[in-house]
Design a protein around this motif. Structure first.
Motif, mmCIF file in Angstrom:
data_model
loop_
_atom_site.group_PDB
_atom_site.id
_atom_site.type_symbol
_atom_site.label_atom_id
_atom_site.label_comp_id
_atom_site.label_asym_id
_atom_site.label_seq_id
_atom_site.Cartn_x
_atom_site.Cartn_y
_atom_site.Cartn_z
ATOM 1 N N VAL A 34 72.458 42.778 -13.251
ATOM 2 C CA VAL A 34 71.514 43.401 -12.671
ATOM 3 C C VAL A 34 70.443 44.303 -13.621
ATOM 4 O O VAL A 34 71.144 45.041 -14.371
ATOM 5 N N GLU A 35 69.346 44.927 -13.270
ATOM 6 C CA GLU A 35 68.712 45.780 -13.727
ATOM 7 C C GLU A 35 68.809 47.077 -13.033
ATOM 8 O O GLU A 35 68.301 47.536 -12.374
ATOM 9 N N LEU A 36 69.366 48.171 -13.715
ATOM 10 C CA LEU A 36 69.361 48.848 -13.076
ATOM 11 C C LEU A 36 69.034 50.117 -14.223
ATOM 12 O O LEU A 36 68.281 49.852 -15.312
ATOM 13 N N ARG A 37 68.756 51.143 -13.568
ATOM 14 C CA ARG A 37 68.080 53.037 -13.858
ATOM 15 C C ARG A 37 68.555 52.634 -15.490
ATOM 16 O O ARG A 37 69.553 52.918 -15.553
ATOM 17 N N VAL A 40 70.484 55.715 -14.393
ATOM 18 C CA VAL A 40 72.292 55.736 -14.170
ATOM 19 C C VAL A 40 73.404 54.944 -14.495
ATOM 20 O O VAL A 40 74.523 55.701 -14.144
ATOM 21 N N VAL A 41 73.089 53.890 -15.334
ATOM 22 C CA VAL A 41 73.980 53.123 -16.104
ATOM 23 C C VAL A 41 74.366 54.533 -17.775
ATOM 24 O O VAL A 41 75.397 54.630 -17.852
#
Length: 92
Positions: A34-37, A40-41
């Motif tokens: 999943v693409e996350l900012r 945030v990661v």
């Protein structure tokens, strides 16, 4: 006063924590696509193990609890190192 374990036990806990962080980082990267900012990661990867480890070390009453807290603290750099290596290989 925080009860410190023997130096070899503390070093072993830190080494195992880093190795587990590397393995967990690779496993999570393969399992979740999943693409996350990025912020945030980074907050999740560094903040969650770091916060739990720091809380465990500060609240520990025994030497093994301090070693476990050090183990949790060492998970974050290993996991973060995997994320950095993946980004470097992808050229992003």
């Amino acid at each position: 006063m925080i009860p410190l374990p023997r130096p070899w036990a503390l070093a072993s806990a830190l080494l195992l924590g880093t190795a587990v962080g590397l393995i967990v980082g690779i496993g999570v990267r393969l399992a979740i696509d999943v693409e996350l900012r990025p912020d945030v990661v980074i907050a999740l990867v560094v903040g969650v193990p770091g916060g739990l480890g720091l809380l465990t070390v500060l609240c520990s009453n025994t030497r093994w609890a301090t070693a476990f807290g050090a183990f949790l603290l060492a998970v974050a750099p290993g996991w973060f190192g995997v994320l950095v290596a993946i980004q470097a290989v992808q050229g992003v």
